[in-house]
Design a protein around this motif. Structure first.
Motif, PDB file in Angstrom:
ATOM      1  N   LYS A   1       2.260   2.832   7.797  1.00  0.00           N
ATOM      2  CA  LYS A   1       1.813   4.027   7.075  1.00  0.00           C
ATOM      3  C   LYS A   1       1.726   5.226   8.016  1.00  0.00           C
ATOM      4  CE  LYS A   1      -1.844   5.842   4.095  1.00  0.00           C
ATOM      5  NZ  LYS A   1      -3.177   5.583   3.458  1.00  0.00           N
TER       6      LYS A   1
ATOM      7  N   PHE B   1       0.504   1.848  -0.291  1.00  0.00           N
ATOM      8  CA  PHE B   1       0.317   3.001   0.593  1.00  0.00           C
ATOM      9  C   PHE B   1       1.405   4.055   0.403  1.00  0.00           C
ATOM     10  CE2 PHE B   1       2.499  -0.273   3.082  1.00  0.00           C
ATOM     11  CZ  PHE B   1       3.641   0.409   3.482  1.00  0.00           C
TER      12      PHE B   1
ATOM     13  N   GLU C   1      -0.175   6.445  -1.837  1.00  0.00           N
ATOM     14  CA  GLU C   1      -1.184   7.194  -1.090  1.00  0.00           C
ATOM     15  C   GLU C   1      -0.540   8.315  -0.278  1.00  0.00           C
ATOM     16  OE1 GLU C   1      -3.104   4.217   1.238  1.00  0.00           O
ATOM     17  OE2 GLU C   1      -3.887   3.132  -0.503  1.00  0.00           O
TER      18      GLU C   1
ATOM     19  N   GLU D   1       0.660  11.146  -2.593  1.00  0.00           N
ATOM     20  CA  GLU D   1      -0.444  11.991  -3.042  1.00  0.00           C
ATOM     21  C   GLU D   1      -0.930  12.888  -1.904  1.00  0.00           C
ATOM     22  OE1 GLU D   1      -3.395   9.380  -4.577  1.00  0.00           O
ATOM     23  OE2 GLU D   1      -2.269   8.933  -6.418  1.00  0.00           O
ATOM     24  N   GLN D   2      -1.018  12.328  -0.716  1.00  0.00           N
ATOM     25  CA  GLN D   2      -1.503  13.088   0.444  1.00  0.00           C
ATOM     26  C   GLN D   2      -0.599  14.278   0.758  1.00  0.00           C
ATOM     27  OE1 GLN D   2      -2.005  10.652   3.948  1.00  0.00           O
ATOM     28  NE2 GLN D   2      -1.911  12.409   5.326  1.00  0.00           N
TER      29      GLN D   2
END
Length: 200
Positions: A111, A145, A148, A151-152
């Motif tokens: 990640k 992830f 995630e 979205e980040q």
């Protein structure tokens, strides 16, 4: 039939929460960099049938394929920095992480490396489309992830397309690679997302 299933999958992803027109339109001289490992290189199909090559035909744009079989994200991050300087893409399609997952490398490390790759591209003004890789388990879905990270960084995410294709024996050349039909389906799915999100 697989074309219909791919388009249906993409449509369902859009209905599930992808808003339209999140990408800037690409000009006719735009450069797309398809970056990744063996799935980008087209392992499992003959020359001319990798997803970046099919995508170039579909978009009529310059799609540069930069896939290194066996590469893990720790190796991919510095290589991407070099490719971004060399290619100067308008759009990066990032499909990476499969070898980390297959080799049971720490997902936190993967990640972090993907996060660094995305940051590199965005800092150079490239738009980023992220393709999620499935987890290493039977009937696996995309590793969480990826969502995630999307979205980040406010990215367009293609989250279940690859997982769906890898669950279909007719789309695969072996346990972890697609065949020519699978790569075409992947390219068609990516093309549909680029069109729906405003890039084409």
């Amino acid at each position: 039939m697989y074309r219909l299933s791919v388009l249906l999958c993409v449509s369902l992803m859009a209905l599930a929460g992808c808003s339209n027109e999140r990408l800037d339109r690409l000009e006719t001289d735009a450069i797309i960099l398809a970056f990744g490992d063996s799935l980008t290189a087209g392992v499992g199909s003959e020359e001319g049938y990798s997803y970046p090559e099919v995508l170039a035909d579909l978009t009529q744009l310059n799609v540069i394929s930069s896939g290194v079989p066996g590469e893990v994200s720790e190796q991919g991050a510095p290589r991407l920095a070099q490719e971004l300087r060399r290619v100067r893409p308008d759009l990066l399609i990032l499909l990476h992480g499969g070898n980390d997952i297959l080799r049971n490398r720490p997902l936190t490390e993967l990640k972090a490396n993907l996060d660094a790759m995305i940051g590199m591209a965005q800092s150079r003004g490239a738009q980023v489309v992220l393709i999620a890789v499935p987890e290493k388990k039977l009937f696996s879905d995309a590793a969480p992830f990826y969502e995630e990270l999307a979205e980040q960084h406010d990215l367009v995410l293609i989250d279940e397309l690859l997982a769906e294709l890898l669950r279909d024996p007719a789309m695969k050349s072996d346990a972890v690679h697609l065949n020519a039909a699978g790569y075409r389906a992947l390219a068609e799915g990516v093309h549909a997302v680029l069109r729906d999100e405003g890039a084409l």
